[in-house]
Design a protein around this motif. Structure first.
Motif, PDB file in Angstrom:
ATOM      1  N   SER A 187       0.822  -1.199   0.000  1.00  0.00           N
ATOM      2  CA  SER A 187       0.000   0.000   0.000  1.00  0.00           C
ATOM      3  C   SER A 187       0.861   1.256   0.000  1.00  0.00           C
ATOM      4  O   SER A 187       0.613   2.201  -0.759  1.00  0.00           O
ATOM      5  CB  SER A 187      -0.934   0.000   1.212  1.00  0.00           C
ATOM      6  N   PHE A 188       1.899   1.280   0.846  1.00  0.00           N
ATOM      7  CA  PHE A 188       2.807   2.425   0.893  1.00  0.00           C
ATOM      8  C   PHE A 188       3.495   2.606  -0.463  1.00  0.00           C
ATOM      9  O   PHE A 188       3.623   3.729  -0.952  1.00  0.00           O
ATOM     10  CB  PHE A 188       3.869   2.252   1.977  1.00  0.00           C
ATOM     11  N   ALA A 189       3.949   1.508  -1.054  1.00  0.00           N
ATOM     12  CA  ALA A 189       4.639   1.582  -2.350  1.00  0.00           C
ATOM     13  C   ALA A 189       3.705   2.112  -3.433  1.00  0.00           C
ATOM     14  O   ALA A 189       4.106   2.953  -4.243  1.00  0.00           O
ATOM     15  CB  ALA A 189       5.190   0.214  -2.737  1.00  0.00           C
ATOM     16  N   GLU A 190       2.470   1.630  -3.448  1.00  0.00           N
ATOM     17  CA  GLU A 190       1.501   2.106  -4.448  1.00  0.00           C
ATOM     18  C   GLU A 190       1.249   3.611  -4.294  1.00  0.00           C
ATOM     19  O   GLU A 190       1.215   4.347  -5.281  1.00  0.00           O
ATOM     20  CB  GLU A 190       0.176   1.363  -4.317  1.00  0.00           C
ATOM     21  N   GLN A 191       1.060   4.046  -3.050  1.00  0.00           N
ATOM     22  CA  GLN A 191       0.786   5.463  -2.797  1.00  0.00           C
ATOM     23  C   GLN A 191       1.987   6.341  -3.170  1.00  0.00           C
ATOM     24  O   GLN A 191       1.826   7.381  -3.810  1.00  0.00           O
ATOM     25  CB  GLN A 191       0.423   5.672  -1.334  1.00  0.00           C
ATOM     26  N   ALA A 192       3.168   5.900  -2.766  1.00  0.00           N
ATOM     27  CA  ALA A 192       4.374   6.675  -3.068  1.00  0.00           C
ATOM     28  C   ALA A 192       4.626   6.723  -4.571  1.00  0.00           C
ATOM     29  O   ALA A 192       5.012   7.768  -5.109  1.00  0.00           O
ATOM     30  CB  ALA A 192       5.584   6.081  -2.343  1.00  0.00           C
ATOM     31  N   ALA A 193       4.405   5.606  -5.256  1.00  0.00           N
ATOM     32  CA  ALA A 193       4.599   5.559  -6.702  1.00  0.00           C
ATOM     33  C   ALA A 193       3.626   6.497  -7.397  1.00  0.00           C
ATOM     34  O   ALA A 193       4.004   7.232  -8.324  1.00  0.00           O
ATOM     35  CB  ALA A 193       4.427   4.129  -7.211  1.00  0.00           C
ATOM     36  N   ALA A 194       2.387   6.498  -6.960  1.00  0.00           N
ATOM     37  CA  ALA A 194       1.385   7.383  -7.559  1.00  0.00           C
ATOM     38  C   ALA A 194       1.783   8.848  -7.378  1.00  0.00           C
ATOM     39  O   ALA A 194       1.686   9.645  -8.315  1.00  0.00           O
ATOM     40  CB  ALA A 194       0.008   7.119  -6.947  1.00  0.00           C
ATOM     41  N   ARG A 195       2.254   9.192  -6.196  1.00  0.00           N
ATOM     42  CA  ARG A 195       2.685  10.571  -5.941  1.00  0.00           C
ATOM     43  C   ARG A 195       3.882  10.954  -6.808  1.00  0.00           C
ATOM     44  O   ARG A 195       4.041  12.116  -7.179  1.00  0.00           O
ATOM     45  CB  ARG A 195       3.049  10.756  -4.479  1.00  0.00           C
ATOM     46  N   ALA A 196       4.739   9.962  -7.095  1.00  0.00           N
ATOM     47  CA  ALA A 196       5.929  10.220  -7.913  1.00  0.00           C
ATOM     48  C   ALA A 196       5.627  10.111  -9.406  1.00  0.00           C
ATOM     49  O   ALA A 196       6.501  10.376 -10.230  1.00  0.00           O
ATOM     50  CB  ALA A 196       7.039   9.239  -7.536  1.00  0.00           C
ATOM     51  N   GLY A 197       4.408   9.702  -9.741  1.00  0.00           N
ATOM     52  CA  GLY A 197       4.035   9.579 -11.150  1.00  0.00           C
ATOM     53  C   GLY A 197       4.714   8.427 -11.855  1.00  0.00           C
ATOM     54  O   GLY A 197       5.068   8.528 -13.020  1.00  0.00           O
ATOM     55  N   MET A 198       4.915   7.330 -11.133  1.00  0.00           N
ATOM     56  CA  MET A 198       5.572   6.169 -11.728  1.00  0.00           C
ATOM     57  C   MET A 198       4.858   4.899 -11.309  1.00  0.00           C
ATOM     58  O   MET A 198       4.000   4.932 -10.427  1.00  0.00           O
ATOM     59  CB  MET A 198       7.058   6.128 -11.337  1.00  0.00           C
ATOM     60  N   SER A 199       5.206   3.797 -11.933  1.00  0.00           N
ATOM     61  CA  SER A 199       4.595   2.524 -11.585  1.00  0.00           C
ATOM     62  C   SER A 199       5.148   2.034 -10.241  1.00  0.00           C
ATOM     63  O   SER A 199       6.269   2.391  -9.859  1.00  0.00           O
ATOM     64  CB  SER A 199       4.895   1.471 -12.655  1.00  0.00           C
ATOM     65  N   PRO A 200       4.377   1.210  -9.524  1.00  0.00           N
ATOM     66  CA  PRO A 200       4.911   0.644  -8.279  1.00  0.00           C
ATOM     67  C   PRO A 200       6.200  -0.139  -8.522  1.00  0.00           C
ATOM     68  O   PRO A 200       7.128  -0.075  -7.714  1.00  0.00           O
ATOM     69  CB  PRO A 200       3.785  -0.267  -7.783  1.00  0.00           C
ATOM     70  N   SER A 201       6.284  -0.840  -9.637  1.00  0.00           N
ATOM     71  CA  SER A 201       7.489  -1.601  -9.947  1.00  0.00           C
ATOM     72  C   SER A 201       8.704  -0.685 -10.075  1.00  0.00           C
ATOM     73  O   SER A 201       9.771  -0.961  -9.514  1.00  0.00           O
ATOM     74  CB  SER A 201       7.283  -2.395 -11.243  1.00  0.00           C
ATOM     75  N   ALA A 202       8.552   0.408 -10.810  1.00  0.00           N
ATOM     76  CA  ALA A 202       9.662   1.350 -10.979  1.00  0.00           C
ATOM     77  C   ALA A 202      10.014   2.001  -9.648  1.00  0.00           C
ATOM     78  O   ALA A 202      11.196   2.192  -9.334  1.00  0.00           O
ATOM     79  CB  ALA A 202       9.293   2.417 -12.012  1.00  0.00           C
ATOM     80  N   TRP A 203       8.986   2.323  -8.845  1.00  0.00           N
ATOM     81  CA  TRP A 203       9.247   2.953  -7.552  1.00  0.00           C
ATOM     82  C   TRP A 203      10.004   1.999  -6.623  1.00  0.00           C
ATOM     83  O   TRP A 203      10.967   2.399  -5.960  1.00  0.00           O
ATOM     84  CB  TRP A 203       7.940   3.403  -6.903  1.00  0.00           C
ATOM     85  N   ILE A 204       9.598   0.741  -6.577  1.00  0.00           N
ATOM     86  CA  ILE A 204      10.269  -0.248  -5.726  1.00  0.00           C
ATOM     87  C   ILE A 204      11.707  -0.447  -6.192  1.00  0.00           C
ATOM     88  O   ILE A 204      12.629  -0.554  -5.371  1.00  0.00           O
ATOM     89  CB  ILE A 204       9.484  -1.575  -5.691  1.00  0.00           C
ATOM     90  N   SER A 205      11.919  -0.481  -7.501  1.00  0.00           N
ATOM     91  CA  SER A 205      13.275  -0.620  -8.034  1.00  0.00           C
ATOM     92  C   SER A 205      14.153   0.544  -7.582  1.00  0.00           C
ATOM     93  O   SER A 205      15.285   0.356  -7.122  1.00  0.00           O
ATOM     94  CB  SER A 205      13.224  -0.699  -9.559  1.00  0.00           C
ATOM     95  N   LYS A 206      13.615   1.745  -7.687  1.00  0.00           N
ATOM     96  CA  LYS A 206      14.351   2.941  -7.272  1.00  0.00           C
ATOM     97  C   LYS A 206      14.617   2.918  -5.766  1.00  0.00           C
ATOM     98  O   LYS A 206      15.716   3.263  -5.313  1.00  0.00           O
ATOM     99  CB  LYS A 206      13.528   4.174  -7.651  1.00  0.00           C
ATOM    100  N   ALA A 207      13.624   2.510  -4.990  1.00  0.00           N
ATOM    101  CA  ALA A 207      13.781   2.441  -3.535  1.00  0.00           C
ATOM    102  C   ALA A 207      14.841   1.407  -3.147  1.00  0.00           C
ATOM    103  O   ALA A 207      15.632   1.630  -2.231  1.00  0.00           O
ATOM    104  CB  ALA A 207      12.447   2.109  -2.876  1.00  0.00           C
ATOM    105  N   ALA A 208      14.867   0.285  -3.854  1.00  0.00           N
ATOM    106  CA  ALA A 208      15.860  -0.754  -3.565  1.00  0.00           C
ATOM    107  C   ALA A 208      17.269  -0.245  -3.867  1.00  0.00           C
ATOM    108  O   ALA A 208      18.204  -0.478  -3.091  1.00  0.00           O
ATOM    109  CB  ALA A 208      15.557  -2.012  -4.372  1.00  0.00           C
ATOM    110  N   ARG A 209      17.428   0.451  -5.007  1.00  0.00           N
ATOM    111  CA  ARG A 209      18.745   1.023  -5.329  1.00  0.00           C
ATOM    112  C   ARG A 209      19.171   2.038  -4.271  1.00  0.00           C
ATOM    113  O   ARG A 209      20.312   2.042  -3.816  1.00  0.00           O
ATOM    114  CB  ARG A 209      18.715   1.708  -6.701  1.00  0.00           C
ATOM    115  N   ARG A 210      18.230   2.902  -3.882  1.00  0.00           N
ATOM    116  CA  ARG A 210      18.530   3.930  -2.882  1.00  0.00           C
ATOM    117  C   ARG A 210      18.970   3.285  -1.564  1.00  0.00           C
ATOM    118  O   ARG A 210      19.956   3.695  -0.957  1.00  0.00           O
ATOM    119  CB  ARG A 210      17.303   4.822  -2.680  1.00  0.00           C
TER     120      ARG A 210
END
Length: 74
Positions: free
Chosen positions: A16-39
């Motif tokens: 749920s957090f990933a979906e919400q954060a991805a939506a706010r960032a204007g990206m897919s949850p998959s792309a957001w999780i990938s970016k978060a993992a790299r970070r």
């Protein structure tokens, strides 16, 4: 950047957090999780050595923004 399809299991709250954060960032949850993992990998000293100075600068800016956000939350 090459991608690899994987299957992950996340608890409901994390998804749920990933979906919400991805939506706010204007990206897919998959792309957001990938970016978060790299970070997180870079933050903990596990990240790979980047061969692109532009990508490194973008990651540094992203890390600085994340640190500011964390400090603002306390």
């Amino acid at each position: 950047m090459a991608t690899r399809k994987v299957t992950l299991s996340l608890d409901e709250a994390a998804w749920s957090f990933a979906e919400q954060a991805a939506a706010r960032a204007g990206m897919s949850p998959s792309a957001w999780i990938s970016k978060a993992a790299r970070r997180e990998a870079v933050r903990t000293g596990v990240g790979p050595i980047l061969d692109s100075s532009a990508e490194a600068a973008a990651d540094e800016a992203e890390l600085a923004a994340a640190e500011r956000a964390m400090r603002a939350q306390g």
